[in-house]
Design an enzyme around this catalytic site. Structure first.
Site, PDB file in Angstrom:
ATOM      1  N   ALA A 131      52.943  33.540  32.000  1.00 26.54           N
ATOM      2  CA  ALA A 131      52.228  33.103  30.798  1.00 26.54           C
ATOM      3  C   ALA A 131      51.923  31.609  30.834  1.00 26.54           C
ATOM      4  O   ALA A 131      50.910  31.171  30.306  1.00 26.54           O
ATOM      5  CB  ALA A 131      53.048  33.447  29.559  1.00 26.54           C
ATOM      6  N   CYS A 132      52.770  30.830  31.472  1.00 25.03           N
ATOM      7  CA  CYS A 132      52.561  29.388  31.506  1.00 25.03           C
ATOM      8  C   CYS A 132      51.560  28.963  32.582  1.00 25.03           C
ATOM      9  O   CYS A 132      51.234  27.793  32.700  1.00 25.03           O
ATOM     10  CB  CYS A 132      53.892  28.656  31.702  1.00 25.03           C
TER      11      CYS A 132
END
Length: 71
Positions: free
Chosen positions: A11-12
């Site tokens: 997600a990052c």
């Protein structure tokens, strides 16, 4: 392709095509790293929404496999 948002990485690392660092740390084999996707689910996600997503994914995979066989 079917209104479902998935990611190749963490997600990052939005927009990245690099494999998930978590899967690499887990020593997942390269062929699995290259074919893994991440789905984001939240508390408001319903079972019906998950079932619909699965049905759409099955359809898309079927179309891709058919196109590969024809091409």
């Amino acid at each position: 392709m079917a209104g479902i948002a998935v990611s190749l990485g963490s997600a990052c690392a939005s927009g990245s095509t690099r494999p998930s660092p978590t899967l690499m740390t887990m020593r997942v084999p390269d062929h699995r790293l290259q074919s893994s996707v991440r789905f984001g689910l939240g508390a408001p996600t319903t079972e019906a929404e998950i079932d619909e997503a699965v049905a759409r994914i099955v359809q898309v995979v079927g179309r891709i496999e058919q196109a590969q066989c024809e091409g």
